[in-house]
Design a protein around this motif. Structure first.
Motif, PDB file in Angstrom:
ATOM      1  N   SER A   1       0.851  -1.199   0.000  1.00  0.00           N
ATOM      2  CA  SER A   1       0.000   0.000   0.000  1.00  0.00           C
ATOM      3  C   SER A   1       0.884   1.245   0.000  1.00  0.00           C
ATOM      4  CB  SER A   1      -0.970   0.016   1.184  1.00  0.00           C
ATOM      5  OG  SER A   1      -0.254  -0.044   2.372  1.00  0.00           O
ATOM      6  N   LEU A   2       0.270   2.395  -0.238  1.00  0.00           N
ATOM      7  CA  LEU A   2       0.951   3.690  -0.302  1.00  0.00           C
ATOM      8  C   LEU A   2       2.043   3.708  -1.376  1.00  0.00           C
ATOM      9  CD1 LEU A   2       1.273   4.320   3.558  1.00  0.00           C
ATOM     10  CD2 LEU A   2      -0.582   5.011   2.039  1.00  0.00           C
ATOM     11  N   GLY A   3       1.899   2.874  -2.388  1.00  0.00           N
ATOM     12  CA  GLY A   3       2.831   2.853  -3.527  1.00  0.00           C
ATOM     13  C   GLY A   3       4.131   2.114  -3.261  1.00  0.00           C
TER      14      GLY A   3
ATOM     15  N   GLY B   1       2.003   8.505 -13.944  1.00  0.00           N
ATOM     16  CA  GLY B   1       2.007   9.431 -12.806  1.00  0.00           C
ATOM     17  C   GLY B   1       0.653  10.006 -12.431  1.00  0.00           C
ATOM     18  N   THR B   2      -0.414   9.461 -13.031  1.00  0.00           N
ATOM     19  CA  THR B   2      -1.745  10.060 -12.835  1.00  0.00           C
ATOM     20  C   THR B   2      -2.789   8.967 -12.607  1.00  0.00           C
ATOM     21  OG1 THR B   2      -1.139  11.726 -14.462  1.00  0.00           O
ATOM     22  CG2 THR B   2      -3.465  11.576 -13.919  1.00  0.00           C
ATOM     23  N   ASP B   3      -3.695   9.214 -11.703  1.00  0.00           N
ATOM     24  CA  ASP B   3      -4.884   8.362 -11.615  1.00  0.00           C
ATOM     25  C   ASP B   3      -6.009   9.152 -10.961  1.00  0.00           C
ATOM     26  OD1 ASP B   3      -4.324   8.345  -8.906  1.00  0.00           O
ATOM     27  OD2 ASP B   3      -4.122   6.176  -8.731  1.00  0.00           O
ATOM     28  N   VAL B   4      -7.137   8.505 -10.775  1.00  0.00           N
ATOM     29  CA  VAL B   4      -8.265   9.146 -10.108  1.00  0.00           C
ATOM     30  C   VAL B   4      -8.587   8.326  -8.866  1.00  0.00           C
ATOM     31  CG1 VAL B   4     -10.684   9.829 -10.299  1.00  0.00           C
ATOM     32  CG2 VAL B   4      -9.196   9.958 -12.295  1.00  0.00           C
TER      33      VAL B   4
ATOM     34  N   ASP C   1       7.213  10.742 -10.456  1.00  0.00           N
ATOM     35  CA  ASP C   1       7.147   9.285 -10.290  1.00  0.00           C
ATOM     36  C   ASP C   1       5.987   8.733 -11.119  1.00  0.00           C
ATOM     37  OD1 ASP C   1       8.240   7.426  -7.624  1.00  0.00           O
ATOM     38  OD2 ASP C   1       6.644   6.603  -8.888  1.00  0.00           O
ATOM     39  N   PHE C   2       6.084   7.478 -11.575  1.00  0.00           N
ATOM     40  CA  PHE C   2       4.950   6.883 -12.299  1.00  0.00           C
ATOM     41  C   PHE C   2       3.804   6.560 -11.351  1.00  0.00           C
ATOM     42  CE2 PHE C   2       4.694   2.309 -11.329  1.00  0.00           C
ATOM     43  CZ  PHE C   2       5.868   2.117 -10.613  1.00  0.00           C
ATOM     44  N   ARG C   3       4.101   6.558 -10.050  1.00  0.00           N
ATOM     45  CA  ARG C   3       3.056   6.296  -9.050  1.00  0.00           C
ATOM     46  C   ARG C   3       2.515   7.636  -8.544  1.00  0.00           C
ATOM     47  NH1 ARG C   3       7.251   3.100  -5.485  1.00  0.00           N
ATOM     48  NH2 ARG C   3       8.322   4.961  -6.229  1.00  0.00           N
ATOM     49  N   SER C   4       1.202   7.743  -8.482  1.00  0.00           N
ATOM     50  CA  SER C   4       0.598   9.034  -8.132  1.00  0.00           C
ATOM     51  C   SER C   4       0.248   9.148  -6.646  1.00  0.00           C
ATOM     52  CB  SER C   4      -0.668   9.220  -8.965  1.00  0.00           C
ATOM     53  OG  SER C   4      -1.530   8.144  -8.708  1.00  0.00           O
ATOM     54  N   ASN C   5       0.657   8.159  -5.849  1.00  0.00           N
ATOM     55  CA  ASN C   5       0.297   8.174  -4.417  1.00  0.00           C
ATOM     56  C   ASN C   5       0.709   9.489  -3.748  1.00  0.00           C
ATOM     57  OD1 ASN C   5       1.058   5.334  -5.364  1.00  0.00           O
ATOM     58  ND2 ASN C   5      -0.175   4.919  -3.550  1.00  0.00           N
ATOM     59  N   ILE C   6      -0.176  10.019  -2.919  1.00  0.00           N
ATOM     60  CA  ILE C   6       0.083  11.276  -2.203  1.00  0.00           C
ATOM     61  C   ILE C   6       1.347  11.146  -1.343  1.00  0.00           C
ATOM     62  CG2 ILE C   6      -0.874  12.895  -0.481  1.00  0.00           C
ATOM     63  CD1 ILE C   6      -2.519  12.925  -3.098  1.00  0.00           C
TER      64      ILE C   6
ATOM     65  N   GLN D   1       1.810  -6.645 -14.332  1.00  0.00           N
ATOM     66  CA  GLN D   1       0.694  -5.905 -14.929  1.00  0.00           C
ATOM     67  C   GLN D   1       1.149  -5.044 -16.113  1.00  0.00           C
ATOM     68  OE1 GLN D   1      -1.592  -2.870 -12.460  1.00  0.00           O
ATOM     69  NE2 GLN D   1      -3.009  -4.588 -12.492  1.00  0.00           N
ATOM     70  N   GLN D   2       0.254  -4.960 -17.077  1.00  0.00           N
ATOM     71  CA  GLN D   2       0.437  -4.067 -18.229  1.00  0.00           C
ATOM     72  C   GLN D   2       0.610  -2.640 -17.709  1.00  0.00           C
ATOM     73  OE1 GLN D   2      -3.366  -3.864 -20.103  1.00  0.00           O
ATOM     74  NE2 GLN D   2      -2.607  -2.917 -21.981  1.00  0.00           N
ATOM     75  N   PHE D   3       1.626  -1.952 -18.194  1.00  0.00           N
ATOM     76  CA  PHE D   3       1.812  -0.552 -17.808  1.00  0.00           C
ATOM     77  C   PHE D   3       0.910   0.316 -18.670  1.00  0.00           C
ATOM     78  CE2 PHE D   3       4.213   3.528 -18.274  1.00  0.00           C
ATOM     79  CZ  PHE D   3       3.948   3.984 -16.990  1.00  0.00           C
TER      80      PHE D   3
HETATM   81  N1  LIG Z   1      -0.720  -0.762 -14.416  1.00  0.00           N
HETATM   82  C1  LIG Z   1      -0.358   0.492 -14.119  1.00  0.00           C
HETATM   83  N2  LIG Z   1      -0.067   1.390 -15.103  1.00  0.00           N
HETATM   84  C2  LIG Z   1       0.300   2.675 -14.795  1.00  0.00           C
HETATM   85  N3  LIG Z   1       0.403   3.138 -13.532  1.00  0.00           N
HETATM   86  C3  LIG Z   1       0.125   2.291 -12.523  1.00  0.00           C
HETATM   87  C4  LIG Z   1      -0.278   0.938 -12.759  1.00  0.00           C
HETATM   88  N4  LIG Z   1      -0.501   0.351 -11.562  1.00  0.00           N
HETATM   89  C5  LIG Z   1      -0.244   1.275 -10.633  1.00  0.00           C
HETATM   90  N5  LIG Z   1       0.126   2.453 -11.182  1.00  0.00           N
HETATM   91  C6  LIG Z   1       0.480   3.684 -10.455  1.00  0.00           C
HETATM   92  O1  LIG Z   1       1.048   3.302  -9.221  1.00  0.00           O
HETATM   93  C7  LIG Z   1       0.237   3.773  -8.135  1.00  0.00           C
HETATM   94  C8  LIG Z   1       0.257   2.749  -7.001  1.00  0.00           C
HETATM   95  O2  LIG Z   1      -0.326   1.526  -7.446  1.00  0.00           O
HETATM   96  P1  LIG Z   1      -1.492   0.813  -6.623  1.00  0.00           P
HETATM   97  O3  LIG Z   1      -1.829  -0.453  -7.331  1.00  0.00           O
HETATM   98  O4  LIG Z   1      -2.604   1.769  -6.397  1.00  0.00           O
HETATM   99  O5  LIG Z   1      -0.756   0.413  -5.266  1.00  0.00           O
HETATM  100  P2  LIG Z   1      -0.838   1.011  -3.772  1.00  0.00           P
HETATM  101  O6  LIG Z   1      -1.741   0.091  -3.043  1.00  0.00           O
HETATM  102  O7  LIG Z   1       0.541   0.913  -3.263  1.00  0.00           O
HETATM  103  O8  LIG Z   1      -1.382   2.403  -3.868  1.00  0.00           O
HETATM  104  C9  LIG Z   1      -1.139   4.016  -8.740  1.00  0.00           C
HETATM  105  O9  LIG Z   1      -1.851   4.972  -7.995  1.00  0.00           O
HETATM  106  C10 LIG Z   1      -0.781   4.494 -10.136  1.00  0.00           C
HETATM  107  O10 LIG Z   1      -0.423   5.871 -10.130  1.00  0.00           O
END
Ligand SMILES: Nc1ncnc2c1ncn2[C@@H]1O[C@H](COP(=O)(O)OP(=O)(O)O)[C@@H](O)[C@H]1O
Ligand SMILES: [Mg+2]
Length: 289
Positions: free
Chosen positions: A146-148, A183-186, A206-211, A175-177
């Motif tokens: 969790s938390l990226g 770096g963005t999600d909702v 970062d590619f992960r958008s976690n706060i 997982q497919q990227f």
């Molecule tokens: N398949 C993907 N493609 C692109 N970005 C991704 C993908 N999976 C996760 N991410 C990015 O990484 C972040 C963290 O992944 P997530 O599965 O939500 O794990 P966590 O539980 O750690 O938050 C997501 O909020 C998103 O920004």
């Protein structure tokens, strides 16, 4: 009616969330106690029953400790969320598998192979299958992260081997990227089958958008297809409350990234001005009537 908010014994991570919920319950005329699961004892008895020092009608479970949660349910306590819902969301791979029953769009996801011993070598045949199906870059996730923190991006075979070596003894997935969502999600909060708040999260670094990793939240008007996928997902997993992460696919098609049964709401309350704690408290009280 007695209710408690239950927190993890070791970390104070949900303390402010607990306080927010307690104060909203108080405004609704219901007093709930905040309890750490170190203050509870639950145990199975010699006669095959279950006993507990715990006495309550309902419990808002802000931990993921599955044994205490199961014990409470066996004792007849109504838990929010339920044992099954928390279990299904805690394991990211299981979440994806269960969502296929409702044909909910998501990135292609491959379960990692169970490995029992650190001296066992990564299987090349399995690496080739993953590469052929997903192409680089490849997302690797620990199923219970969790938390990226347990989410990695491998750009080539060497990086993939390194990540696989790191996670091989833990449940994980490939997982497919979704490059259109870099770096963005909702983040969407769903309570009682209704969308309550949504924000876009964006990271500049970062590619992960976690706060927690530097992502910045801004209000986001949820398009209809995003709303539908969020509600379908929460319903499929029987969640009273959740925070759902949705990626932007090709042509802004919504794709489910993951589901958080224990989502923190401080940031989304701040960004959207929505009173998540109040809505959750009202939902819980309506379920107990
Ligand atoms: N398949 C993907 N493609 C692109 N970005 C991704 C993908 N999976 C996760 N991410 C990015 O990484 C972040 C963290 O992944 P997530 O599965 O939500 O794990 P966590 O539980 O750690 O938050 C997501 O909020 C998103 O920004
Ligand atoms: Mg997430």
């Amino acid at each position: 009616m007695r209710g408690i908010i239950l927190n993890n014994a070791y970390s104070g991570i949900a303390d402010s969330q607990s306080e927010r919920l307690r104060s909203e319950f108080l405004e609704l005329g219901v007093s709930v106690d905040i309890v750490s699961n170190k203050d509870l004892s639950t145990y199975t008895t010699e006669l095959g029953g279950i006993a507990s020092s715990f006495d309550a009608d309902f419990c808002i479970y802000l931990d993921k400790d599955k044994y205490v949660l199961k014990a409470l349910e066996l004792l007849g306590v109504r838990t929010f969320n339920s044992f099954q819902a928390i279990e299904d969301c805690d394991d990211k791979m299981m979440t994806h598998l269960l969502l296929t029953r409702e044909n909910i769009p998501m990135p292609i996801t491959i379960p990692g192979l169970l490995c029992y011993r650190s001296e066992h070598e990564i299987q090349l045949a399995s690496v080739e299958k993953i590469e052929n199906k997903l192409g680089y870059p490849i997302v690797v996730k620990e199923s219970f992260g969790s938390l990226g923190m347990g989410v990695y991006l491998a750009h080539n075979r060497l990086e993939l081997f390194r990540v696989m070596e790191k996670v091989k003894l833990k449940p994980h997935l490939f997982q497919q990227f979704i490059s259109t969502s870099f770096g963005t999600d909702v983040r969407v909060i769903v309570i009682g089958g209704k969308v309550i708040a949504s924000m876009k999260r964006q990271s500049a670094t970062d590619f992960r958008s976690n706060i927690d990793l530097g992502g910045v939240g801004t209000p986001f008007d949820l398009p209809k297809e995003f709303e539908k996928i969020a509600i379908d997902t929460a319903t499929a997993l029987n969640l009273d409350y959740c925070g759902i992460d949705i990626l932007f696919g090709e042509n802004n098609q919504p794709l489910i990234c993951e589901v958080n049964s224990n989502a923190f709401f401080a940031e989304i309350e701040k960004v959207t001005g929505k009173n998540i704690a109040r809505t959750y408290a009202e939902h819980i009280l309506s379920k107990l009537k």
